[in-house]
Design a protein around this motif. Structure first.
Motif, mmCIF file in Angstrom:
data_model
loop_
_atom_site.group_PDB
_atom_site.id
_atom_site.type_symbol
_atom_site.label_atom_id
_atom_site.label_comp_id
_atom_site.label_asym_id
_atom_site.label_seq_id
_atom_site.Cartn_x
_atom_site.Cartn_y
_atom_site.Cartn_z
ATOM 1 N N CYS A 86 37.951 67.943 -50.695
ATOM 2 C CA CYS A 86 38.062 67.541 -52.095
ATOM 3 C C CYS A 86 39.272 68.205 -52.751
ATOM 4 O O CYS A 86 40.019 67.546 -53.484
ATOM 5 N N TYR A 87 39.483 69.485 -52.482
ATOM 6 C CA TYR A 87 40.622 70.184 -53.084
ATOM 7 C C TYR A 87 41.944 69.591 -52.605
ATOM 8 O O TYR A 87 42.860 69.356 -53.404
ATOM 9 N N ILE A 88 42.031 69.338 -51.301
ATOM 10 C CA ILE A 88 43.268 68.744 -50.757
ATOM 11 C C ILE A 88 43.519 67.368 -51.382
ATOM 12 O O ILE A 88 44.642 67.037 -51.782
ATOM 13 N N ILE A 146 46.682 66.194 -53.830
ATOM 14 C CA ILE A 146 47.535 65.045 -53.496
ATOM 15 C C ILE A 146 47.577 64.044 -54.654
ATOM 16 O O ILE A 146 48.624 63.488 -54.986
ATOM 17 N N LEU A 147 46.430 63.818 -55.294
ATOM 18 C CA LEU A 147 46.350 62.876 -56.411
ATOM 19 C C LEU A 147 46.831 63.476 -57.726
ATOM 20 O O LEU A 147 46.846 62.772 -58.744
ATOM 21 N N ASP A 148 47.188 64.753 -57.691
ATOM 22 C CA ASP A 148 47.664 65.453 -58.898
ATOM 23 C C ASP A 148 46.618 65.406 -60.017
ATOM 24 O O ASP A 148 46.915 65.135 -61.180
ATOM 25 N N ILE A 149 45.364 65.707 -59.653
ATOM 26 C CA ILE A 149 44.268 65.737 -60.620
ATOM 27 C C ILE A 149 44.236 67.114 -61.289
ATOM 28 O O ILE A 149 44.347 68.135 -60.605
ATOM 29 N N PRO A 150 44.103 67.186 -62.610
ATOM 30 C CA PRO A 150 44.034 68.500 -63.276
ATOM 31 C C PRO A 150 42.760 69.260 -62.906
ATOM 32 O O PRO A 150 41.746 68.657 -62.553
ATOM 33 N N TYR A 151 42.851 70.584 -63.012
ATOM 34 C CA TYR A 151 41.726 71.483 -62.698
ATOM 35 C C TYR A 151 41.227 71.257 -61.271
ATOM 36 O O TYR A 151 40.015 71.192 -61.008
ATOM 37 N N SER A 152 42.161 71.129 -60.324
ATOM 38 C CA SER A 152 41.804 70.761 -58.950
ATOM 39 C C SER A 152 40.843 71.758 -58.321
ATOM 40 O O SER A 152 39.807 71.363 -57.744
ATOM 41 N N LEU A 153 41.168 73.058 -58.417
ATOM 42 C CA LEU A 153 40.328 74.061 -57.763
ATOM 43 C C LEU A 153 38.962 74.155 -58.421
ATOM 44 O O LEU A 153 37.934 74.256 -57.745
ATOM 45 N N LEU A 154 38.931 74.150 -59.754
ATOM 46 C CA LEU A 154 37.657 74.223 -60.470
ATOM 47 C C LEU A 154 36.756 73.043 -60.098
ATOM 48 O O LEU A 154 35.569 73.217 -59.809
ATOM 49 N N ILE A 160 36.592 57.328 -58.233
ATOM 50 C CA ILE A 160 36.716 56.525 -57.008
ATOM 51 C C ILE A 160 36.828 57.438 -55.783
ATOM 52 O O ILE A 160 36.205 57.188 -54.736
ATOM 53 N N PHE A 161 37.604 58.506 -55.909
ATOM 54 C CA PHE A 161 37.777 59.443 -54.795
ATOM 55 C C PHE A 161 36.452 60.088 -54.409
ATOM 56 O O PHE A 161 36.140 60.228 -53.212
#
Length: 432
Positions: free
Chosen positions: A280-282, A286-294, A334-335
């Protein structure tokens, strides 16, 4: 000369069997006492619940120790096996080699646990703090822009606008109302809760208590891992001292099945959730989603709950992302749906297999009942617990059917009509 006594039949003794009726009276008395205790328990449920919570708080270090020892046992066994092979040609004395291998395996498993905790905290805490700080700073503006986006989107669709107008709903008023509600109610509440959380005294006391319980739990786990054979032997001795041999055998068999179900499910779910969190983090990076790690941490942690886990983690994550960028919130949704399908059909079955033997219906039912009664832990442990109950019911039903000389397979009963009283066999409806 006395006449020989004739064999005169004795009169049947009048009265009743004192022992028989004493046992019946005792059983009635015990049943009556149990009913009173059950009523008292229901009547004073809140008092019992309070004492139970207090007892669980006192026993928290012991419970943590059992959990840590149970989870680390496979790691310890793996290390002990390889350390034993390494030390056997180098150390004299079989007993000494086994003792050294056990101690080194236990220390190595605890070091492995502490290393994982350190790496997770080292990687996550700075990023989580940064994400939360940015979220608190940018959230009001993001919410306002989100409301503007909704208004613009709906204003472009005249049908939606007309439909809302027929209901007496004004988009402008909705946006103003939501924005004012967020600024006047939501934000002050968040700040209040953050103030409570950030309270120095409460935070220090909670941290010290948690750290103390964790350290004591580790010490208990060490004792349990080093002397696990002794503890297991003592437990078996108590079982056969309390129960007759046949009941004792059935009890131990049930414990082995429970260990297999719980151990396989929990360890497999932890590995599965860790893999899902990393993927999920990777994907979010890649999708440049904010707050990726959280968001990845939320999805990974909630994924330990079967079936509902990904959706439980996705709901707050979608809201959080959509406030900054609604389109990316849609991408994330969707992801997550794709990731859940990959986990449910590929990753999960490969790791867990059919560890519980339950159908999807019983899995969902176990999660709902466990979550309703015991919260998050109930949702996590509801599936393996119900799997054990399901196995026990299946074994009891099979035993009764064998006693009655009836088939045990479920498929034999699907098309049956009834049981022939004379022959004791299943009867099926004759097809015309």
């Amino acid at each position: 000369m006395e006449k020989p006594q004739e064999n005169i039949p004795k009169k049947e003794e009048s009265g009743y069997d004192i022992k028989k009726y004493s046992i019946i009276a005792l059983m009635v008395f015990i049943t009556f006492c149990c009913c009173i205790l059950f009523f008292f328990f229901i009547y004073r449920y809140h008092g019992f619940a309070e004492y139970w919570q207090k007892l669980m708080g006192i026993l928290q270090p012991v419970i943590m120790g059992f959990i840590v020892a149970y989870l680390l046992n496979p790691v310890m066994v793996f290390l002990e096996k390889h350390i034993y092979v390494f030390l056997k040609p180098r150390v004299k004395g079989e007993k000494k080699v086994k003792k050294m291998a056990r101690v080194l395996g236990t220390v190595g498993s605890l070091a492995f646990l502490l290393l994982i905790i350190f790496l997770l905290l080292y990687m996550m805490i700075p990023e989580l703090i940064k994400s939360i700080q940015n979220m608190m700073v940018d959230l009001p503006a993001e919410f306002s822009s989100f409301v503007d986006w909704i208004e613009d989107f709906m204003a472009e669709d005249s049908q939606i606008k007309d439909w809302l107008a027929t209901l007496g709903i004004d988009l402008v008023n909705i946006g103003n109302y939501l924005e004012k509600m967020f600024e006047n109610q939501v934000l002050p509440q968040i700040k209040t809760y953050l103030t409570y959380i950030a309270s120095i005294t409460t935070g220090v006391i909670s941290a010290v208590r948690m750290f103390f319980n964790f350290v004591v739990g580790l010490v208990i786990a060490i004792y349990l891992l080093i002397g696990k054979e002794t503890f297991i032997g003592q437990g078996k001795k108590i079982v056969y001292a309390v129960l007759p041999p046949k009941a004792g055998n059935n009890f131990l068999r049930t414990m082995r099945v429970s260990h297999k179900l719980f151990g396989g499910f929990i360890s497999g779910k932890i590995v599965d959730s860790a893999i899902i969190g990393v993927i999920c983090y990777i994907g979010l990076v890649i999708l440049d989603i904010p707050y990726s790690l959280l968001v990845a941490v939320i999805v990974g942690v909630t994924n330990v709950v079967p079936f509902f886990g990904p959706f439980i983690g996705a709901v707050p994550s979608v809201i959080l992302i959509a406030l900054e960028d609604p389109i990316k919130g849609l991408y994330f949704l969707i992801f997550v749906l794709v990731l859940q399908q990959v986990d449910g059909n590929i990753i999960g079955p490969k790791i867990l297999g059919d560890s519980t033997g339950l159908s999807s219906f019983w899995v969902v039912s176990a999660i709902l009942v466990g979550g309703g009664l015991f919260g998050f832990m109930g949702m996590l442990l509801g599936v393996p617990t119900f799997a054990v109950i399901y196995w026990l019911i299946r074994e009891i039903v099979a035993f009764i059917l064998r006693k009655r000389k009836l088939p045990e397979e479920t498929r034999d009963y699907i098309q049956m009509e009834d049981v022939d009283i004379k022959s004791g066999k299943l009867r099926y409806e004759k097809k015309e």
